[in-house]
Scaffold this motif. Sequence first.
Motif, short mmCIF file in Angstrom:
data_model
loop_
_atom_site.label_atom_id
_atom_site.label_comp_id
_atom_site.label_asym_id
_atom_site.label_seq_id
_atom_site.Cartn_x
_atom_site.Cartn_y
_atom_site.Cartn_z
N LEU A 147 41.08 41.51 32.44
CA LEU A 147 40.18 40.93 33.51
C LEU A 147 39.79 42.51 34.54
N VAL A 148 40.85 42.99 34.72
CA VAL A 148 40.66 44.20 35.15
C VAL A 148 39.53 45.43 34.69
N ASP A 149 39.95 45.89 33.20
CA ASP A 149 38.81 46.15 32.55
C ASP A 149 37.27 45.74 32.59
N THR A 150 36.98 44.59 32.81
CA THR A 150 35.58 43.94 32.46
C THR A 150 34.93 43.51 34.06
N THR A 151 36.06 43.91 35.22
CA THR A 151 35.78 43.28 36.19
C THR A 151 35.69 44.72 37.51
N GLY A 152 36.47 45.58 36.83
CA GLY A 152 36.43 47.16 37.66
C GLY A 152 37.27 46.56 38.65
N SER A 153 37.13 45.75 38.68
CA SER A 153 38.68 45.39 39.97
C SER A 153 39.89 44.33 39.77
N TYR A 154 41.03 43.84 40.87
CA TYR A 154 42.18 43.13 40.46
C TYR A 154 42.42 41.75 41.11
N THR A 155 41.10 41.41 41.93
CA THR A 155 40.99 40.21 42.30
C THR A 155 40.72 39.15 41.42
N ALA A 156 40.03 39.24 40.24
CA ALA A 156 39.90 38.35 39.58
C ALA A 156 42.31 37.93 39.06
N SER A 157 41.80 38.83 38.78
CA SER A 157 43.55 38.80 38.00
C SER A 157 44.60 38.27 38.73
N PHE A 158 44.83 38.18 40.32
CA PHE A 158 45.31 37.81 40.78
C PHE A 158 45.08 36.37 41.54
N LEU A 159 43.88 36.40 41.71
CA LEU A 159 43.92 34.63 42.11
C LEU A 159 43.88 33.98 40.96
N LEU A 160 43.59 34.56 39.43
CA LEU A 160 44.11 33.69 38.63
C LEU A 160 46.05 33.62 38.74
N SER A 161 46.44 34.26 38.67
CA SER A 161 47.74 34.53 39.24
C SER A 161 48.41 33.65 39.95
N GLY A 162 47.58 32.98 41.49
CA GLY A 162 48.07 32.68 42.41
C GLY A 162 47.84 30.99 42.15
N PHE A 163 46.36 31.22 41.63
CA PHE A 163 45.77 29.42 41.21
C PHE A 163 46.86 28.69 40.15
N SER A 164 47.97 29.91 39.24
CA SER A 164 48.46 28.87 38.53
C SER A 164 49.63 28.37 38.69
N MET A 165 50.29 29.50 40.01
CA MET A 165 51.83 28.89 40.76
C MET A 165 51.32 27.42 41.40
N ILE A 166 50.16 27.78 42.27
CA ILE A 166 49.75 26.71 42.81
C ILE A 166 49.71 25.30 42.23
N PHE A 167 49.25 26.01 40.94
CA PHE A 167 49.56 24.32 40.75
C PHE A 167 50.87 23.76 39.69
N SER A 168 51.15 24.78 38.99
CA SER A 168 52.56 24.99 38.67
C SER A 168 53.52 23.95 40.11
N SER A 169 53.18 24.64 41.30
CA SER A 169 54.43 23.67 42.56
C SER A 169 53.67 22.09 42.36
N THR A 170 52.24 22.10 42.53
CA THR A 170 51.23 20.75 42.97
C THR A 170 51.61 19.92 41.30
#
Length: 489
Positions: free
Chosen positions: A405-428
């Motif tokens: 995702l970093v290589d494709t988008t040129g930023s870390y935003t998508a990677s960190f958002l995916l990580s955050g939503f994954s952990m929130i889904f785990s908790s939910t």
Amino acid sequence: MASPRRARHAGPPDGGWGWMIVAGCFLVTICTRAVTRCISIFFVEFQAYFGQDYARTAWIHSIVDCATMLSPLGSLISNHVSCQVGIMLGGLLASTGLILSSFATSLEHLYLSLGVLTGLGFALCYSPAIAMVGKYFNKKKALAYGIAMSGSGIGTFILAPVVQLLIEQFSWRGALLILGGFVLNLCVCGALMRPIALKEDRKTAPEFLEQDYVPEAQKRDLKRMSICSPLIKMWSHECLCYCSWKEYDFLLMPGFMVLAVSVLFMAYGCSPLFVYLVPYALSVGVSHHQAAFLMSILGVIDIIGNITFGWLTDRRCLKKHRHFCYLFAVGMDGLCCLFLPVLQKFPLLVPFSFTFGYFDGAYVTLIPVVTADVVGTSSLSSALGVVYFLHAIPYLVSPPVAGWLVDTTGSYTASFLLSGFSMIFSSTLLCFASLAKKIKRTHLRSLTNDTGTKQHIWTNGAIAYSVTAELDQKDVEFLAVDTNSYSNR
């Protein structure tokens, strides 16, 4: 080789040599989890030296994490040989892998030496050491785990700047060579793991025959047999196979199934941050020493999360709510990941390291405790092996996906958002499962209160079903009619 003599106890001693077990587990977490986290400091060095992109370089950390979580391998050796032998063997393998990595000439070389060999060595050490703490403690279990698991944070706090200094002084090859010598301390940790035999773990032959899961027909057959009869060997083999299944029968428990699915999403979310925090900090203009310092902050606050959450959840007011404390900590880490892309200066990244580190230490401490609450102490070693094994696939996949995702988008935003939503889904997911379980229990109690008839209670895994005697009689009649109709076909 003679098996080590086991200390005999009716129950966990909650002290004594148990504190030496905690110390040994503390050192194991330093040499395994802290060293694994510090591999992210080598990320930029590997990328520059071998001239590869983010995705390919991230496979090194992914393979180490994945192999480390092959905990059933460690549980198998510790259960059938001894915990001491397993951890010592793991220390030798991990050290060998790090030393061979210092001579690497390609990323593929590092995949095998640093990834597979070192990771397998860590796998033989990590799960058995954690399970041993659970055998020595009951009343103070959360506190003991908090102290033992804080080795990850303390190790990261100390090793992160030390590894950066070693890279500057001796290059990345010299740093890996020194780490290889340091990891040999796992052999010392293994020597501390004195085996203990609890009453619930010891089953003599007469006691074994009294167990409910031994079929009555086999009991009667055995009593008729002569002791020298060769048929006894066949019977024993069948019982051993059945016992092997009983060792893993917790896999069908509904509570464990939900926990397992939740762990998959949690592990997917937490792994990329430890790989990309330093590269992300460098990309927004933070210096190398400040980026390494962020890892140190995360590590030392991790310690506070380990110990304080362990102590708090041992209190009477929170002991019954450890499950909710765990899912709250996982959810807070997910929220931290969602806010990370907007934090692009060192003064803003410091509070992030504080918050993420604290709740990371909190839920890591509670993983063994929550697992023990679900499956019980007798199955804890095998259950922890499965839980940590479930970390393996997300740990293997998530860093390369984040790198792509970093290589494709040129930023870390998508990677960190995916990580955050994954952990929130785990908790939910855990939250909804717990609420559903409470609603079901409330409904069953209301049925019990509405009818004054005699109750019969059955248990299936962790769920209790209560049905009134009137309903029982109807069900029996229905089953009898249904059975007769089926036999007449």
